[in-house]
Scaffold this motif. Structure first.
Motif, short mmCIF file in Angstrom:
data_model
loop_
_atom_site.label_atom_id
_atom_site.label_comp_id
_atom_site.label_asym_id
_atom_site.label_seq_id
_atom_site.Cartn_x
_atom_site.Cartn_y
_atom_site.Cartn_z
N GLY A 103 52.07 37.62 26.55
CA GLY A 103 51.55 36.66 27.51
C GLY A 103 50.61 37.28 28.53
N VAL A 104 50.97 38.44 29.06
CA VAL A 104 50.11 39.09 30.06
C VAL A 104 48.78 39.50 29.42
N THR A 105 48.83 40.01 28.20
CA THR A 105 47.59 40.42 27.52
C THR A 105 46.67 39.22 27.30
N LEU A 106 47.23 38.13 26.77
CA LEU A 106 46.40 36.94 26.52
C LEU A 106 45.89 36.34 27.83
N GLY A 107 46.75 36.33 28.85
CA GLY A 107 46.33 35.76 30.14
C GLY A 107 45.22 36.56 30.79
N PHE A 113 37.57 37.34 30.82
CA PHE A 113 36.39 37.19 29.96
C PHE A 113 36.16 35.71 29.68
N ARG A 114 35.05 35.19 30.17
CA ARG A 114 34.78 33.75 30.07
C ARG A 114 34.67 33.30 28.62
N ARG A 115 34.10 34.12 27.74
CA ARG A 115 33.91 33.69 26.35
C ARG A 115 35.22 33.61 25.58
N LEU A 116 36.25 34.33 26.04
CA LEU A 116 37.54 34.29 25.38
C LEU A 116 38.46 33.20 25.93
N SER A 169 45.91 33.12 37.76
CA SER A 169 45.77 34.10 38.84
C SER A 169 44.55 35.00 38.63
N THR A 170 44.28 35.35 37.39
CA THR A 170 43.13 36.21 37.09
C THR A 170 41.81 35.50 37.39
N LEU A 171 41.74 34.21 37.12
CA LEU A 171 40.53 33.45 37.41
C LEU A 171 40.17 33.51 38.89
N VAL A 172 41.17 33.56 39.75
CA VAL A 172 40.93 33.63 41.19
C VAL A 172 40.58 35.05 41.61
N ILE A 173 41.35 36.02 41.11
CA ILE A 173 41.19 37.40 41.58
C ILE A 173 39.86 38.00 41.12
N ARG A 174 39.38 37.63 39.95
CA ARG A 174 38.17 38.26 39.44
C ARG A 174 36.93 37.92 40.27
N GLU A 175 37.01 36.86 41.11
CA GLU A 175 35.89 36.46 41.95
C GLU A 175 35.99 37.02 43.36
N LEU A 176 37.04 37.76 43.68
CA LEU A 176 37.22 38.28 45.02
C LEU A 176 36.26 39.44 45.30
N PRO A 177 35.93 39.68 46.56
CA PRO A 177 34.93 40.71 46.90
C PRO A 177 35.28 42.10 46.42
N TYR A 178 36.57 42.51 46.50
CA TYR A 178 36.88 43.88 46.12
C TYR A 178 36.70 44.10 44.61
N VAL A 179 36.87 43.05 43.81
CA VAL A 179 36.60 43.18 42.38
C VAL A 179 35.10 43.30 42.13
N GLU A 180 34.31 42.50 42.85
CA GLU A 180 32.86 42.61 42.74
C GLU A 180 32.37 43.98 43.19
N MET A 195 44.32 47.92 37.50
CA MET A 195 44.56 48.38 38.86
C MET A 195 44.24 47.33 39.93
N HIS A 196 43.29 46.45 39.65
CA HIS A 196 42.89 45.49 40.68
C HIS A 196 43.38 44.07 40.40
N VAL A 197 43.59 43.74 39.14
CA VAL A 197 44.04 42.38 38.81
C VAL A 197 45.54 42.36 38.53
N LEU A 198 45.96 43.17 37.58
CA LEU A 198 47.37 43.13 37.18
C LEU A 198 48.30 43.53 38.32
N ARG A 199 47.92 44.51 39.12
CA ARG A 199 48.77 44.94 40.24
C ARG A 199 48.97 43.83 41.27
N ASN A 200 48.02 42.91 41.37
CA ASN A 200 48.12 41.84 42.36
C ASN A 200 48.81 40.59 41.84
N ILE A 201 49.21 40.59 40.58
CA ILE A 201 49.91 39.41 40.05
C ILE A 201 51.29 39.79 39.51
#
Length: 288
Positions: A103-107, A113-116, A169-180, A195-201
């Protein structure tokens, strides 16, 4: 000359102290620890073998010798309930691990990745359109009624729950400034995802994992009760309930005690999951 008083802030209580303040969570952890210890120490705390047959002592009521009575083969019900904790808790834990890996891998892939996102989301929707127990029965029937296949089937059934949570959760975090910023300085995508997405969820994953644990124990008991779960030779709470239903009128204890074990174990996991949600997510925190 006047002096300005600077506000003082009390230090935040430690995680252990905040956990101890939640009485229901402490009760759930204590009950769950009893089940784990009982299963681990089963050979030393049970007076009989779980597979020892004694036809002369069949269907005996609870007594000082047989605390929970005996079943139709003369086996001690208390011993089998304790040994069943091993299998049932192991199945629940293994299902959590397997469903988390899938589940975590698919999520993460769908959310990052938008295309997936479209194909993975359609797959998750298709899997969640089936009732859990029917999908589990179909998978076990196709794979075969073994312990490993039951774990795989239930892991596949519950993986979409985690995948949907991780994706959202990933859809929200990937747009945050520290990820950019990490992307701008050339940090690799796998490093950002871990390190930046999985650790925060991790908090919602842990909370959902406890609920999956409880659901897996119930589902395993249901599959065993229907005769499509673990082999009857392996003591589980579900198989004990299934074997005792034909003697419900004359030997109620065969079904009662494993049924109580299922209820208490699932309730304790629900209490732990609810406490973790309040503890880790400030949006759900309650005033103590």
């Amino acid at each position: 000359m006047t002096t300005l008083d600077t506000p003082t802030f009390a230090p935040r209580p430690s995680l252990l102290k905040r956990t101890m303040q939640r009485k229901t969570m402490v009760i759930g952890i204590a009950v769950l620890a009893v089940f784990v210890l009982a299963g681990a120490l089963a050979p030393w705390i049970t007076p009989f073998s779980p597979s020892r047959l004694s036809v002369a002592n069949r269907l005996l009521a609870p007594s000082g010798v047989h605390w929970f009575g005996t079943d139709d083969f003369g086996r001690d019900v208390f011993t089998r309930v304790v040994y069943s904790a091993r299998t049932s808790l192991f199945v629940g834990f293994a299902v959590v691990v397997f469903s988390a890996l899938v589940g975590v891998t698919l999520g993460l892939l769908a959310g990052f990745f938008r295309r997936l996102d479209p194909p993975i989301s359609r797959l998750l929707d298709a899997m969640m359109s089936f009732p859990d127990i029917l999908l589990a029965i179909s998978l076990v029937a196709a794979l075969g009624p073994t312990l490993v296949n039951v774990i795989v089937a239930l892991g596949i059934v519950y993986a979409p729950r985690l995948a949907r949570i991780v994706r959202a959760s990933t859809l929200v975090i990937r747009e945050l400034p520290y990820v950019e910023a990490a992307r701008a300085i050339g940090v690799s995508t796998p490093h950002i995802m871990v390190m930046h997405v999985l650790r925060n969820i991790t908090s919602p994953i842990l909370v959902q994992g406890t609920f999956i644990f409880a659901s897996a124990i119930l589902a395993e008991a249901g599959l065993s009760f229907l005769g499509v779960g673990v082999s009857p030779d392996v003591p589980t709470w579900g198989t004990m309930i299934s074997l005792g239903r034909q003697y419900m009128d004359q030997a109620w204890w065969i079904m009662l005690f494993p049924g109580l074990a299922v209820v208490i174990a699932v309730l304790s996991l629900q209490l732990v999951g609810d406490g973790l949600r309040d503890l880790l997510d400030p949006r759900f925190s309650k005033d103590l």
